[in-house]
Design an enzyme around this catalytic site. Structure first.
Site, PDB file in Angstrom:
ATOM      1  N   TRP A 192      35.098   1.910 -16.771  1.00 10.17           N
ATOM      2  CA  TRP A 192      34.531   0.564 -16.584  1.00 10.17           C
ATOM      3  C   TRP A 192      35.434  -0.258 -17.040  1.00 10.17           C
ATOM      4  CZ3 TRP A 192      32.943  -3.988 -19.129  1.00 10.17           C
ATOM      5  CH2 TRP A 192      32.117  -4.608 -18.536  1.00 10.17           C
ATOM      6  N   ASN A 241      38.506   4.791 -24.444  1.00  9.98           N
ATOM      7  CA  ASN A 241      37.236   4.082 -24.395  1.00  9.98           C
ATOM      8  C   ASN A 241      37.318   2.954 -25.391  1.00  9.98           C
ATOM      9  OD1 ASN A 241      34.437   2.982 -23.714  1.00  9.98           O
ATOM     10  ND2 ASN A 241      33.700   4.341 -25.329  1.00  9.98           N
ATOM     11  N   GLY A 242      37.274   1.885 -24.908  1.00  8.23           N
ATOM     12  CA  GLY A 242      37.445   0.729 -25.891  1.00  8.23           C
ATOM     13  C   GLY A 242      38.288  -0.481 -25.656  1.00  8.23           C
ATOM     14  N   LYS A 297      26.048   1.125 -18.452  1.00  9.90           N
ATOM     15  CA  LYS A 297      24.772   1.481 -19.175  1.00  9.90           C
ATOM     16  C   LYS A 297      25.080   1.110 -20.644  1.00  9.90           C
ATOM     17  CE  LYS A 297      20.878   3.375 -19.879  1.00  9.90           C
ATOM     18  NZ  LYS A 297      19.843   2.567 -19.547  1.00  9.90           N
ATOM     19  N   ARG A 331      28.174   5.358 -18.275  1.00  5.84           N
ATOM     20  CA  ARG A 331      28.756   4.452 -19.078  1.00  5.84           C
ATOM     21  C   ARG A 331      30.221   3.483 -18.269  1.00  5.84           C
ATOM     22  NH1 ARG A 331      28.272   6.001 -23.950  1.00  5.84           N
ATOM     23  NH2 ARG A 331      30.450   4.827 -24.551  1.00  5.84           N
ATOM     24  N   GLU A 346      19.569  -8.098 -12.105  1.00  4.05           N
ATOM     25  CA  GLU A 346      20.484  -7.068 -12.023  1.00  4.05           C
ATOM     26  C   GLU A 346      20.534  -6.272 -11.057  1.00  4.05           C
ATOM     27  OE1 GLU A 346      18.518  -4.359 -15.789  1.00  4.05           O
ATOM     28  OE2 GLU A 346      20.554  -4.438 -15.552  1.00  4.05           O
ATOM     29  N   HIS A 385       6.700 -28.563 -18.626  1.00  2.00           N
ATOM     30  CA  HIS A 385       7.844 -29.185 -19.371  1.00  2.00           C
ATOM     31  C   HIS A 385       9.030 -29.057 -18.433  1.00  2.00           C
ATOM     32  CE1 HIS A 385       5.210 -29.907 -22.802  1.00  2.00           C
ATOM     33  NE2 HIS A 385       4.915 -28.645 -22.642  1.00  2.00           N
ATOM     34  N   CYS A 429      33.419   3.332 -21.272  1.00  2.00           N
ATOM     35  CA  CYS A 429      33.857   4.290 -20.422  1.00  2.00           C
ATOM     36  C   CYS A 429      33.250   5.725 -20.839  1.00  2.00           C
ATOM     37  CB  CYS A 429      35.521   4.447 -20.251  1.00  2.00           C
ATOM     38  SG  CYS A 429      36.321   2.907 -20.196  1.00  2.00           S
ATOM     39  N   GLU A 476      11.427 -10.032 -18.755  1.00  2.00           N
ATOM     40  CA  GLU A 476      12.087  -8.520 -18.480  1.00  2.00           C
ATOM     41  C   GLU A 476      11.690  -8.648 -16.983  1.00  2.00           C
ATOM     42  OE1 GLU A 476      13.398  -6.034 -19.266  1.00  2.00           O
ATOM     43  OE2 GLU A 476      12.608  -4.339 -18.508  1.00  2.00           O
ATOM     44  N   LYS A 506      15.277  -7.674 -14.668  1.00  2.00           N
ATOM     45  CA  LYS A 506      15.375  -6.233 -13.831  1.00  2.00           C
ATOM     46  C   LYS A 506      15.662  -6.955 -12.358  1.00  2.00           C
ATOM     47  CE  LYS A 506      14.823  -2.983 -16.663  1.00  2.00           C
ATOM     48  NZ  LYS A 506      15.214  -3.867 -17.758  1.00  2.00           N
TER      49      LYS A 506
HETATM   50  C1  F6R Z   1      18.859  -4.248 -18.911  1.00  2.00           C
HETATM   51  C2  F6R Z   1      19.458  -3.374 -19.619  1.00  2.00           C
HETATM   52  C3  F6R Z   1      20.238  -4.259 -20.791  1.00  2.00           C
HETATM   53  C4  F6R Z   1      20.287  -3.493 -22.031  1.00  2.00           C
HETATM   54  C5  F6R Z   1      21.121  -4.051 -23.087  1.00  2.00           C
HETATM   55  C6  F6R Z   1      21.170  -3.391 -24.310  1.00  2.00           C
HETATM   56  O1  F6R Z   1      18.234  -3.501 -17.880  1.00  2.00           O
HETATM   57  O2  F6R Z   1      19.459  -2.381 -19.565  1.00  2.00           O
HETATM   58  O3  F6R Z   1      20.021  -5.491 -20.891  1.00  2.00           O
HETATM   59  O4  F6R Z   1      18.926  -3.301 -22.547  1.00  2.00           O
HETATM   60  O5  F6R Z   1      22.426  -3.878 -22.723  1.00  2.00           O
HETATM   61  O6  F6R Z   1      21.536  -1.897 -24.494  1.00  2.00           O
HETATM   62  P1  F6R Z   1      21.151  -1.111 -25.495  1.00  2.00           P
HETATM   63  O7  F6R Z   1      19.547  -0.888 -25.657  1.00  2.00           O
HETATM   64  O8  F6R Z   1      21.639   0.308 -25.183  1.00  2.00           O
HETATM   65  O9  F6R Z   1      21.445  -1.560 -26.925  1.00  2.00           O
END
Ligand code: F6R
Length: 616
Positions: free
Chosen positions: A76, A102-103, A611, A27, A492, A508, A2, A485, A489
């Site tokens: 969140w 938060n937590g 995030k 967040r 998500e 395989h 949060c 990657e 992307k």
């Molecule tokens: C995907 C994404 C996540 C973060 C992961 C780690 O687009 O953003 O997979 O890369 O949650 O987050 P950080 O880098 O903040 O530890």
């Protein structure tokens, strides 16, 4: 997971809280709330399920009474779904005390039963309300908010940042942190608390980092920090190096669009100040030469996109340092019995610096005697503070949930690290090192070229493919993590099935997925690097094409061998093979964003994600 903000000072706090929350919304964004101690000594509170805009509209139609002390929260959900009742703040002590959190309080069930036994009733399903009730109970005994915090934190298990204010103490906000972020913003006659500096950067760039297991009390006149036992502690001051405008959308349709456009700058800023007379010297690693010369293993730990950056970095680290490198997901690393020694360098990668899985892995590695180095994008965050050394990426604030500019900055930092360590160990040929530096310095211009020449075409392609149900991604060598990657992307952001594979793995198993019309992105290695690898990937393209796949190749300018095999070719400028990932990923970021937008989805805040993942 949060965002929290606290304010004390002479100004009306509601606007300050709402604008701080808008910067913290990355967040968490399933509910939001604020509480304000008003001029008449009353405590007003409003909270709403939904994005911050819901709360904002509610306050615009029925405002709270003005006041100059306030706390705000964007949530969140963890304990209890995203409802009005579960949103923060939570009240206690006959609604005179407001608390945000938060937590996760791991022992909340046991504490809740104790309180219920004493006749306390609860209005939400949250663990936070339990903490609020406990602080309220202690406060009513002593009338002292700081000592109430001190009594309560010793009973809480888990990870938390808690902020509270009491209507009998206007001009005071108290906070505590354990394994969850909290920073102080120092203003003139006003002070702030925030999950990170984005909460208050529009008002002040002077900040103090609070350590673990510390309690802070802010008033307009000052700040007092103590440990959980009440002993005063010294806090580390730092200056925020970016301003509020860097966290604004600046005319872009989304933060993600803005952040993709900033990929060239993210690389350039990460390189800046780390090249001296053509060689890489990372000033933050001064004094570590002896250790770096002696390491016998590098272990990279991270999650998600950051882990893919680590996988790319492995190729450069092994090439230039000749030290064996393993890359591991932080959450997998911690729950086994890994072999670590004082000669192991554990490199963590995290944009936020708060990812709980990565943080716990770092702590674990340290407790097992390894040296830890944090590659991080957020100043004053917990992971760098818990590490032996820090190499910051300078991508600037990343707000969109999906990591883009931080990804290229992380790869850049790993390359700088590899060149630094390679030099210290005498493992890299000086001419190769100079060539690598020249390549690295040219990357920002080349990414800018991909954006300039390919963005429109890729967006068009994404638009045409808006109904696609599944996309596959293939890559080989450094192109393999880029395939992963690209798939992450797309999952998500566009919520469609996407998988990344090592191209050599096709035969395989995964080739069975190919049916007529199946779109497949292929990251094609340069024919100038390893002609053999290039030929193999072109053969892979032919194999899947023969089975009806629709192939979109990402290939360097002038690679004509891909033309007959691919349906579409997206071009990237020429670069040495190790540097190609920094270019090849750009079309994939644009594509995922474009396809999500074509489906009318919110690219900045995809569903079910936040995030900063501050729970394990
Ligand atoms: C995907 C994404 C996540 C973060 C992961 C780690 O687009 O953003 O997979 O890369 O949650 O987050 P950080 O880098 O903040 O530890």
């Amino acid at each position: 997971m949060c965002g929290i903000i606290g304010y004390v000072g002479p100004r009306q706090s509601q606007d300050i809280l709402l604008s701080g929350l808008s910067r913290l919304e990355y967040r968490g964004y399933d509910s939001a709330g604020i509480a304000v101690i008003d001029g008449d000594g009353g405590l007003g509170m409003r909270k709403r399920a939904g994005k911050l805009a819901v709360l904002r509209d509610d306050l615009a139609s029925t405002p709270l009474a003005d006041g100059t002390t306030g706390i705000g929260h964007t949530r969140w959900a963890t304990h209890g779904g995203p409802t009005d009742a579960n949103a923060h703040p939570h009240l206690a002590d006959d609604d005179k005390l407001a608390v945000i959190h938060n937590g996760i309080i791991e022992n909340f069930a046991e504490l809740k039963s104790e309180l219920i036994g004493e006749g306390v009733t609860f209005r939400s399903e949250t663990d936070t309300e339990v903490a609020a009730a406990m602080i309220g109970r202690e406060y009513s005994r002593t009338g002292d908010l700081v000592s109430a915090f001190r009594a309560v934190v010793s009973r809480l298990e888990g990870a938390y940042t808690l902020l509270a204010m009491h209507k009998d103490h206007p001009g005071l906000v108290v906070g505590a942190r354990r394994n969850s972020p909290l920073v102080i913003g120092l203003g003139e006659g006003e002070n702030f608390l925030g999950s990170d500096v984005a909460a208050f950067v529009e008002h002040t760039r002077k900040a103090l980092a609070i350590g673990q297991d510390e309690i802070v009390a802010i008033t307009p006149e000052g700040v007092e920090v103590t440990d959980f036992s009440g002993a005063p502690v010294e806090v580390e001051a730092f200056e925020v190096t970016w301003d509020a405008s860097a966290a604004e959308k600046g005319g872009w349709s989304s933060f993600m669009a803005k952040e993709v456009s900033e990929e060239p700058e993210a690389v350039a800023n990460t390189v800046r100040g780390r090249i001296h007379e053509g060689r890489v010297e990372i000033p933050e690693l001064d004094g570590m030469d002896e250790f770096l010369a002696d390491i016998d293993r590098i272990l990279v730990i991270a999650c998600g996109t950051a882990a893919y950056a680590g996988m790319v970095g492995k190729y450069a680290l092994e090439t230039w340092t000749r030290v064996p490198v393993d890359v591991e997901l932080a959450h997998e690393f911690r729950y086994r019995d890994p072999v670590l020694s004082p000669r192991t360098l554990v490199v963590s990668i995290s944009q936020s610096g708060e990812t709980m899985d990565t943080l716990m892995a770092v702590k674990y590695a340290r407790s097992r005697g390894a040296k830890t180095l944090s590659i991080c994008n957020t100043q004053g965050a917990t992971i760098p503070r818990e590490s032996d050394a820090i190499v910051y990426t300078h991508a600037g604030p990343e707000v969109a949930v999906a990591s883009t500019k931080a990804f290229v900055a992380q790869i850049t930092a790993l390359y700088l690290l590899a060149l630094h360590v390679g030099r210290v160990r005498g493992a890299i040929d000086p001419v190769a090192a100079v060539d690598a530096v020249t390549e690295l310095e040219a990357i920002p211009g080349k990414i800018a070229r991909v954006l300039e020449t390919e963005q429109g075409r890729i967006e068009q392609l994404a638009h045409w493919m808006a109904d696609t149900r599944s996309v596959l991604f293939l890559g080989r060598n450094v192109g393999y993590p880029i395939a992963l990657e690209g798939a992450l992307k797309l999952k998500e952001l566009a919520y469609i099935h996407a998988e990344g594979f090592a191209a050599g793995e096709l035969k395989h198993g995964p080739i069975a997925l190919i049916e007529p019309g199946q779109p497949v992105f292929v990251v094609v290695p340069s024919p100038r690097g390893s002609g053999e690898m290039h030929k193999k990937v072109v053969s892979n393209i032919e194999e899947i094409r023969a089975r009806g796949a629709r192939v979109i190749a990402i290939a360097e300018e002038g690679d004509v061998a891909v033309l007959p095999a691919a349906d579409e070719v997206l071009r990237i400028p020429l670069a040495a093979p190790l540097f190609e990932p920094l270019l090849a990923v750009v079309p994939l970021h644009i594509f995922a964003m474009g396809l999500a937008e074509a489906k009318g989805l919110d690219v900045d805040q995809p569903r079910n994600l936040a995030k900063s993942v501050t729970v394990e």
